[in-house]
Design an enzyme around this catalytic site. Structure first.
Site, PDB file in Angstrom:
ATOM      1  N   TYR A 150      26.424  44.035  43.284  1.00 38.58           N
ATOM      2  CA  TYR A 150      26.896  42.694  44.086  1.00 38.58           C
ATOM      3  C   TYR A 150      26.011  42.273  45.170  1.00 38.58           C
ATOM      4  O   TYR A 150      25.241  41.247  45.487  1.00 38.58           O
ATOM      5  CB  TYR A 150      28.379  42.678  44.684  1.00 38.58           C
ATOM      6  CG  TYR A 150      28.678  41.738  45.743  1.00 38.58           C
ATOM      7  CD1 TYR A 150      28.774  40.347  45.159  1.00 38.58           C
ATOM      8  CD2 TYR A 150      28.971  42.000  46.831  1.00 38.58           C
ATOM      9  CE1 TYR A 150      29.050  39.329  46.166  1.00 38.58           C
ATOM     10  CE2 TYR A 150      29.436  41.085  47.824  1.00 38.58           C
ATOM     11  CZ  TYR A 150      29.452  39.702  47.444  1.00 38.58           C
ATOM     12  OH  TYR A 150      29.755  38.524  48.259  1.00 38.58           O
ATOM     13  N   LYS A 154      23.159  38.969  45.503  1.00 39.73           N
ATOM     14  CA  LYS A 154      23.367  38.140  46.752  1.00 39.73           C
ATOM     15  C   LYS A 154      22.158  38.011  47.477  1.00 39.73           C
ATOM     16  O   LYS A 154      21.701  36.916  47.992  1.00 39.73           O
ATOM     17  CB  LYS A 154      24.674  38.566  47.607  1.00 39.73           C
ATOM     18  CG  LYS A 154      25.842  38.116  47.191  1.00 39.73           C
ATOM     19  CD  LYS A 154      26.337  36.867  46.902  1.00 39.73           C
ATOM     20  CE  LYS A 154      26.483  36.164  47.881  1.00 39.73           C
ATOM     21  NZ  LYS A 154      26.925  34.571  47.460  1.00 39.73           N
TER      22      LYS A 154
HETATM   23  P1  NAD Z   1      35.882  34.226  44.906  1.00 41.39           P
HETATM   24  O1  NAD Z   1      35.680  35.125  43.796  1.00 41.39           O
HETATM   25  O2  NAD Z   1      37.533  34.099  45.289  1.00 41.39           O
HETATM   26  O3  NAD Z   1      35.674  32.752  44.314  1.00 41.39           O
HETATM   27  C1  NAD Z   1      34.140  32.541  43.449  1.00 41.39           C
HETATM   28  C2  NAD Z   1      34.351  31.131  42.976  1.00 41.39           C
HETATM   29  O4  NAD Z   1      33.288  30.814  42.283  1.00 41.39           O
HETATM   30  C3  NAD Z   1      35.633  31.085  41.902  1.00 41.39           C
HETATM   31  O5  NAD Z   1      36.290  29.841  41.969  1.00 41.39           O
HETATM   32  C4  NAD Z   1      34.807  30.961  40.631  1.00 41.39           C
HETATM   33  O6  NAD Z   1      35.303  30.455  39.610  1.00 41.39           O
HETATM   34  C5  NAD Z   1      33.380  30.502  40.809  1.00 41.39           C
HETATM   35  N1  NAD Z   1      32.494  30.915  40.043  1.00 41.39           N
HETATM   36  C6  NAD Z   1      31.946  32.061  39.759  1.00 41.39           C
HETATM   37  N2  NAD Z   1      30.972  31.937  39.028  1.00 41.39           N
HETATM   38  C7  NAD Z   1      30.585  30.715  38.791  1.00 41.39           C
HETATM   39  C8  NAD Z   1      29.514  29.859  37.987  1.00 41.39           C
HETATM   40  N3  NAD Z   1      28.756  30.420  37.495  1.00 41.39           N
HETATM   41  N4  NAD Z   1      29.521  28.509  38.218  1.00 41.39           N
HETATM   42  C9  NAD Z   1      30.520  28.034  39.055  1.00 41.39           C
HETATM   43  N5  NAD Z   1      31.539  28.418  39.752  1.00 41.39           N
HETATM   44  C10 NAD Z   1      31.447  29.872  39.690  1.00 41.39           C
HETATM   45  O7  NAD Z   1      35.008  34.426  46.071  1.00 41.39           O
HETATM   46  P2  NAD Z   1      35.116  34.215  47.551  1.00 41.39           P
HETATM   47  O8  NAD Z   1      35.749  35.521  48.293  1.00 41.39           O
HETATM   48  O9  NAD Z   1      35.832  33.116  47.778  1.00 41.39           O
HETATM   49  O10 NAD Z   1      33.686  34.154  48.238  1.00 41.39           O
HETATM   50  C11 NAD Z   1      33.049  32.901  48.102  1.00 41.39           C
HETATM   51  C12 NAD Z   1      31.748  33.226  48.376  1.00 41.39           C
HETATM   52  O11 NAD Z   1      31.429  33.690  49.784  1.00 41.39           O
HETATM   53  C13 NAD Z   1      31.000  34.106  47.651  1.00 41.39           C
HETATM   54  O12 NAD Z   1      29.550  33.648  47.498  1.00 41.39           O
HETATM   55  C14 NAD Z   1      30.663  35.230  48.270  1.00 41.39           C
HETATM   56  O13 NAD Z   1      29.667  36.025  48.112  1.00 41.39           O
HETATM   57  C15 NAD Z   1      30.724  34.907  49.972  1.00 41.39           C
HETATM   58  N6  NAD Z   1      31.436  35.807  50.826  1.00 41.39           N
HETATM   59  C16 NAD Z   1      32.691  36.267  50.536  1.00 41.39           C
HETATM   60  C17 NAD Z   1      33.186  37.320  51.443  1.00 41.39           C
HETATM   61  C18 NAD Z   1      34.655  37.847  51.255  1.00 41.39           C
HETATM   62  O14 NAD Z   1      35.087  38.713  52.155  1.00 41.39           O
HETATM   63  N7  NAD Z   1      35.528  37.472  50.427  1.00 41.39           N
HETATM   64  C19 NAD Z   1      32.505  37.679  52.649  1.00 41.39           C
HETATM   65  C20 NAD Z   1      31.125  37.018  52.839  1.00 41.39           C
HETATM   66  C21 NAD Z   1      30.722  36.214  51.927  1.00 41.39           C
END
Ligand code: NAD
Ligand code: TYD
Length: 343
Positions: A150, A154
């Site tokens: 992962y 990223k």
């Molecule tokens: P999540 O897994 O809840 O949501 C991901 C979303 O992306 C989903 O709605 C999914 O359907 C969509 N998706 C996945 N593949 C796709 C594709 N190929 N095309 C279009 N849509 C697609 O994730 P989250 O926790 O909301 O994280 C959102 C972003 O923030 C991510 O980029 C993640 O790396 C980043 N992030 C998350 C955290 C955390 O703690 N959750 C912390 C820092 C950064």
């Protein structure tokens, strides 16, 4: 900014951002593009479904034709990319989708955005690109040492963004958020998994000794951090969005159980995650200098989160069926069978 494409906004943080943007900036048009993978959920966007300045398109960010059509149809001038496969444990079990979305998907969005002549491209990234840090705080110029598939995917996505900024002069900004929690988080991540399992008095699988350190950030503070970086970030720069609230996992679990009124006897220590990073911690001063300020302290944010899951069983009970149960079994059945009680 007028017509903003927010990708991956049927997920946890993206949906919070879309709800916030639709309400806060009625003069912007917010177009959500999401593939609706297992983690994508239209329920997360129900509260804005009828708003005039919101549209939803189901598509894959790695589908060039679909991305091009949406950029043209809505005359998009800004992209905020949340779309990602986002769970470390799944990246260990099945990494393909991570490379597809978190690397190739980011490239397609950038490339189509460039062709379409968009303005700002904001890439939502993570503290995990820095990897494990034993002490001190990660700052934006630190090198990348990602350890999970992962985190590596990223980091790859970020490097694509950098290359389009340097090579093609695109206006890009990157944000690196820390561990985020709050309402509407898919119940595979630590807090929503443990809260919903504890509500049902089920065992809570703490990996290893539970002494890993994460920096906990409430989702609303993550969203305002992205807003500040989107509007005020300097092109080509990255900004940490840190909760500045580092804690041992085991202490987080104890605080959650206290907030829920459940006993610590639910805790089980299970075999550790492979390649498990011990500690993340970031410095947030660069974003603070742009005017960002956290609004939520840990006890209030944790209680609000626990209360939300208690009051919204309609949302999570229907997720914890089908594919979810297969994943849960694959990830936890053996681990729980060889677990030991805590305390
Ligand atoms: P999540 O897994 O809840 O949501 C991901 C979303 O992306 C989903 O709605 C999914 O359907 C969509 N998706 C996945 N593949 C796709 C594709 N190929 N095309 C279009 N849509 C697609 O994730 P989250 O926790 O909301 O994280 C959102 C972003 O923030 C991510 O980029 C993640 O790396 C980043 N992030 C998350 C955290 C955390 O703690 N959750 C912390 C820092 C950064
Ligand atoms: P997680 O929510 O998966 O986020 P990340 O891996 O991105 O930090 O996990 C947070 C911490 O909690 C991490 O150190 C792993 C640990 N953890 C457990 O101990 N047990 C679990 O069942 C899960 C999902 C996570």
């Amino acid at each position: 900014m007028k017509n903003i494409l927010v990708t991956g906004a049927a997920g946890f943080i993206g949906s919070a951002f879309a709800r916030y943007m639709v309400e806060t900036y009625p003069h912007y048009n917010i177009v959500v593009l999401d593939k609706l993978t297992y983690a994508g959920n239209r329920d997360n966007l129900l509260s804005i479904d009828d708003e005039e300045n919101y549209r939803f398109e189901r598509a894959d960010i790695a589908d060039r034709g679909a991305v091009s059509r949406v950029l043209q149809q809505y005359d998009i001038d800004t992209i905020v990319n949340f779309a990602a496969e986002s769970h470390v444990d799944r990246s260990i079990l099945a990494p393909d989708a991570f490379v597809h979305t978190d690397v190739v998907g980011v490239y397609i969005l950038l490339d189509e955005g460039k062709k379409h002549g968009i303005g700002r491209f904001l890439q939502v990234s993570t503290d995990e690109v820095y990897g494990d840090i034993e002490s001190g705080l990660s700052v934006e110029g630190d090198r990348f040492l990602p350890n999970s598939p992962y985190a590596a995917a990223k980091a790859g996505g970020e490097l694509m963004v950098r290359s389009y900024q340097v090579t093609h002069g695109m206006d890009t900004v990157i944000t690196r958020g820390s561990n985020t929690f709050g309402p509407y988080q898919y119940p595979e991540k630590l807090l929503p998994l443990f809260i919903t399992e504890a509500i049902d008095d089920r065992p809570l699988p703490v990996y290893g000794d539970g002494k890993q350190i994460r920096d906990w950030l409430y989702v609303e503070d993550h969203v305002t951090g992205i807003d500040v970086a989107l509007h005020h970030g300097v092109s080509g720069e990255a900004y940490n969005i840190a909760g500045e609230n580092t804690q041992f996992n085991i202490d987080v679990v104890h605080a959650m159980l206290d907030a829920l009124g459940k006993p610590r006897s639910l805790i089980r220590h299970v075999p550790d995650r492979e390649g498990h990073d011990r500690r993340y911690a970031m410095d947030a001063s660069k974003l603070r200098a742009l005017g960002w300020k956290r609004q939520w302290d840990w006890p209030r944010a944790l209680q609000a989160t626990v209360d939300w899951y208690l009051n919204n069983e309609w949302w999570w009970r229907k997720i914890k069926t089908g594919e979810y149960l297969e994943y849960f079994k694959r990830q936890y059945a053996e681990r729980l069978a060889s677990s030991s009680a805590s305390e």
